[in-house]
Scaffold this active site. Sequence first.
Site, PDB file in Angstrom:
ATOM      1  NE  ARG A  19       0.295   1.463   4.501  1.00 39.12           N
ATOM      2  CZ  ARG A  19       1.073   2.370   5.062  1.00 39.12           C
ATOM      3  NH1 ARG A  19       1.677   3.299   4.336  1.00 39.12           N
ATOM      4  NH2 ARG A  19       1.306   2.362   6.360  1.00 39.12           N
TER       5      ARG A  19
ATOM      6  CD  GLU B 216      -1.944   8.104   9.609  1.00 41.10           C
ATOM      7  OE1 GLU B 216      -0.768   8.499   9.616  1.00 41.10           O
ATOM      8  OE2 GLU B 216      -2.302   7.018  10.114  1.00 41.10           O
TER       9      GLU B 216
ATOM     10  NE  ARG C  14      -2.750   4.500   4.621  1.00 42.65           N
ATOM     11  CZ  ARG C  14      -2.271   4.629   5.853  1.00 42.65           C
ATOM     12  NH1 ARG C  14      -2.602   3.760   6.772  1.00 42.65           N
ATOM     13  NH2 ARG C  14      -1.471   5.625   6.169  1.00 42.65           N
TER      14      ARG C  14
ATOM     15  CB  CYS D 101       2.045  10.064  10.240  1.00 40.82           C
ATOM     16  SG  CYS D 101       3.124   9.321  11.488  1.00 40.82           S
TER      17      CYS D 101
ATOM     18  CB  THR E  57       6.325   7.152  10.608  1.00 37.58           C
ATOM     19  OG1 THR E  57       4.915   7.007  10.392  1.00 37.58           O
ATOM     20  CG2 THR E  57       6.580   7.599  12.024  1.00 37.58           C
TER      21      THR E  57
ATOM     22  NE  ARG F 205       3.203  -2.437   7.724  1.00 43.48           N
ATOM     23  CZ  ARG F 205       2.674  -3.670   7.814  1.00 43.48           C
ATOM     24  NH1 ARG F 205       1.696  -4.037   7.005  1.00 43.48           N
ATOM     25  NH2 ARG F 205       3.121  -4.525   8.701  1.00 43.48           N
TER      26      ARG F 205
ATOM     27  NE  ARG G 190       3.604  -3.195  12.026  1.00 42.40           N
ATOM     28  CZ  ARG G 190       2.860  -2.204  11.556  1.00 42.40           C
ATOM     29  NH1 ARG G 190       1.662  -2.446  11.063  1.00 42.40           N
ATOM     30  NH2 ARG G 190       3.284  -0.961  11.563  1.00 42.40           N
TER      31      ARG G 190
ATOM     32  CD  GLU H 123       3.299  -0.203  15.281  1.00 39.06           C
ATOM     33  OE1 GLU H 123       4.413   0.247  15.585  1.00 39.06           O
ATOM     34  OE2 GLU H 123       2.425   0.461  14.706  1.00 39.06           O
TER      35      GLU H 123
END
Length: 350
Positions: free
Chosen positions: A116, A215, A219, A261, A263, A270, A299, A304
């Site tokens: 993604r 978010e 996505r 974000c 990160t 990802r 994970r 997570e």
Amino acid sequence: MSKKFLYPIFPKDCKSLLSKYLTKEIFEHLKDLKTTNNFTLNMAIASGVDNLDSGIGVYAGDVESYSIFGKLFDPIIQEYHSFSKNDKHKTNLNSDDLKAANPDPLGKYILSTRIRVGRNFANMPLGPAISKEQRDGVEKRASEALNSLDGNLKGTYYPISGMNEEISKKLIADHFLFKAGDRFLESAGLNRDWPSGRGIFHNDEKTFLVWVNEEDQLRIISMQSGGDIKEVFERLTKAISKIEEKIDFSYNDHLGYITSCPTNLGTAMRASVHIKLPNLALDMKRFEEITDKYYLQIRGIHGEHSQSEDGIYDISNKRRLGVTEVQCVQDMYDGVVELIKIEKELEKKL
């Protein structure tokens, strides 16, 4: 009278990067600044101040946040991504450059593959600073672009607002429906006006999915059963390029694709597999040595902080900024090949 914005005092055991890098001096320098979208330091740090167990603790309201509040964002980005404020990001979405024959053609180890990326619209505030009208406009443009896709990307857009129970149950059963964000996203302002402006698109084959205004504004997800990592990447890159014919994404040469974000900056990617490694799971030190070598994260299959079930793990790329998309997926692929090789060796010893 509005409450005075004071320097936040973090407890000694707070481990967030916000608490590490927001000195009183930086706070005083930044506290009265705001971006052209009226995004302030107070808004940027709200999630980390409310949630002391944050890992990072800051969110950007627009691309400008990364420069105006650079004295805070730069060291956080440096520590998280090992990427300095003078570095340049490179992008490469050419699937021909990925060397990734299916590492598990018999389907003994890899259950599923999913890649993604996050994307946000150019010249538009990010989720923490966007207005309801702007967010609804993003949904309109996104749904039009997605509904125009054809071939194996052809599908249907489902707005969450006003969704009937039958469609909702179907999307939940497929694990496609997303909910309002957790307390970290709530404090960042990402749940405002929920569920207005949010929705889900998926193709008829259920191998391509887009979340709108979660978010990030988009996505974009490509997925399927088994281990054909290259096929999943090819579908993703094809979809991105089709959507880009209708929508310009927020990108710059320093930070790559812009996300709320820090990160996710850079590739905003990802790439992951769910993989069964019951024997290697008995030697986590060796498992982690392999994943560290290929810059991968381990994970549990429920995300997570979750535990593994039946020796099944979610393995994904750790690096995002300063590496290309092809490198991210190649890291994941090469690591998975090594993990399967070791698992097979351990089976022979049984």
